[in-house]
Design an enzyme around this catalytic site. Structure first.
Site, short mmCIF file in Angstrom:
data_model
loop_
_atom_site.label_atom_id
_atom_site.label_comp_id
_atom_site.label_asym_id
_atom_site.label_seq_id
_atom_site.Cartn_x
_atom_site.Cartn_y
_atom_site.Cartn_z
N HIS A 90 0.82 -1.21 0.00
CA HIS A 90 0.00 0.00 0.00
C HIS A 90 0.86 1.27 0.00
O HIS A 90 2.05 1.21 -0.30
CB HIS A 90 -0.99 -0.03 1.17
CG HIS A 90 -1.70 -1.35 1.28
ND1 HIS A 90 -2.63 -1.79 0.36
CD2 HIS A 90 -1.58 -2.36 2.19
CE1 HIS A 90 -3.06 -2.99 0.69
NE2 HIS A 90 -2.43 -3.37 1.79
N GLU A 127 -1.63 0.53 8.12
CA GLU A 127 -0.85 -0.59 7.60
C GLU A 127 0.30 -0.09 6.74
O GLU A 127 1.42 -0.62 6.81
CB GLU A 127 -1.75 -1.53 6.78
CG GLU A 127 -1.00 -2.70 6.16
CD GLU A 127 -1.85 -3.55 5.24
OE1 GLU A 127 -1.32 -4.55 4.71
OE2 GLU A 127 -3.04 -3.21 5.04
N HIS A 182 2.94 -6.96 4.60
CA HIS A 182 1.57 -6.52 4.88
C HIS A 182 1.23 -6.81 6.34
O HIS A 182 1.99 -7.47 7.06
CB HIS A 182 0.57 -7.26 3.99
CG HIS A 182 0.63 -6.86 2.55
ND1 HIS A 182 -0.20 -5.90 2.00
CD2 HIS A 182 1.44 -7.28 1.54
CE1 HIS A 182 0.09 -5.74 0.73
NE2 HIS A 182 1.08 -6.56 0.42
N GLU A 264 1.77 -11.54 5.88
CA GLU A 264 0.85 -10.80 6.74
C GLU A 264 1.40 -10.97 8.16
O GLU A 264 1.31 -12.04 8.76
CB GLU A 264 -0.57 -11.35 6.64
CG GLU A 264 -1.18 -11.27 5.25
CD GLU A 264 -1.73 -9.88 4.91
OE1 GLU A 264 -1.59 -8.96 5.76
OE2 GLU A 264 -2.28 -9.71 3.81
#
Length: 300
Positions: A90, A127, A182, A264
């Site tokens: 992101h 995040e 992430h 993650e």
């Protein structure tokens, strides 16, 4: 002490002859012994000259052989010549560019949004901020080991890059490994990390057949080392306790031509995981675990 025998029964005295013989032996024996020791010292017995009655310490000592090579002198963890691409998930300012990040791009199996804003903790820790922080820490660790490290974005662009461009950055760098960082946004009570592996895709512009195997190896090593370094457990909601998940709907994996995985690191929406993710000390452990997994993979 008395002796009996022919030598003493002879009418001719033998002392002068015995004295001469004794003198001769006194001269010859030390010389012969010295010659034998020299012979042994230069390896005469090793040439098949017979078994000596007394072993020479020098002859029996094993030879000293230097086995050090140029390869042995290299640091065990050296990654010189290796290229690693880190993909911080992101972008902090994606939310200001909704039209751009909502644009659909081709990921092989279908078309998908260019990017998303990502998630955040309940207190608002984004995040994208987490992923970039861990990426910086990871870059430092890998560069110390000699690797060439590239980031897909470094907070230096207004949005993105799109998922297809993220894949191209790793491909164009001919990366030996790519890791996309992430943090998840699952429900409260769902905890732990998991590593996402590319599934077998051969459709449209996507062809993962050559990277599925090495990516799976990278992912397994990463999951193991990440758990050990951070002291956290694999996901309790994805992967059946293995910490591994395989997907074919992520453009960053589908379009990669080099070994690549996503990680993650935890669930931002769970208070216990969030406490870890917002801790600088824990983020350093996360970077260390990812680094160790990459090093394990690159060194075979």
């Amino acid at each position: 002490m008395s002796y009996a025998g022919p030598e003493f029964e002879s009418p001719q005295p033998h002392r002068p002859r015995r004295r001469s013989l004794t003198l001769a032996l006194a001269v010859l024996v030390p010389g012969a012994l010295l010659g034998w020791l020299v012979y042994e010292g230069v390896g005469g017995a090793a040439d098949g000259g017979g078994t000596p009655a007394v072993a020479s310490p020098r002859a029996s000592a094993p030879p000293t052989v230097s086995s050090t090579t140029a390869e042995d002198k290299k640091p065990l963890a050296s990654l010189r010549g290796k290229v690693v691409v880190i993909d911080p998930g992101h972008n902090l300012t994606n939310f200001r560019h909704t039209a751009e990040i909502n644009r659909k791009v081709d990921i092989g199996t279908n078309r998908k949004e260019c990017d998303t804003t990502g998630t955040s903790t309940n207190s608002g820790y984004a995040e994208a901020k987490f992923t970039l922080d861990v990426a910086h820490r990871l870059r430092t660790l890998l560069e110390r080991k000699g690797a060439t490290v590239k980031l897909t974005q470094d907070g230096d662009r207004p949005f993105g890059p799109c998922v297809d461009e993220r894949a191209r950055i790793g491909n164009n760098a001919k990366a030996d490994a790519v890791v996309s960082i992430h943090a998840d946004g699952a429900g409260a009570g769902q905890r732990g990390y998991h590593v996402i592996l590319p599934g077998r895709v051969h459709q449209g512009i996507a062809d993962t057949r050559r990277i599925v195997g090495p990516s799976a190896t990278l992912g397994r090593l990463l999951a193991t080392d990440f758990g050990r370094a951070t002291g956290t457990e694999p996901s309790n909601y994805i992967g059946d306790g293995t910490g591994l998940d395989t997907r074919t709907d992520l453009g960053g994996l589908n379009l990669s031509t080099v070994p690549k995985v996503f990680i993650e690191c935890g669930n931002m929406r769970d208070s216990k995981d969030a406490a870890l993710l917002t801790s600088a000390a824990w983020r350093q452990k996360a970077a260390q675990g990812i680094s160790e997994g990459i090093v394990s993979f690159l060194r075979g």
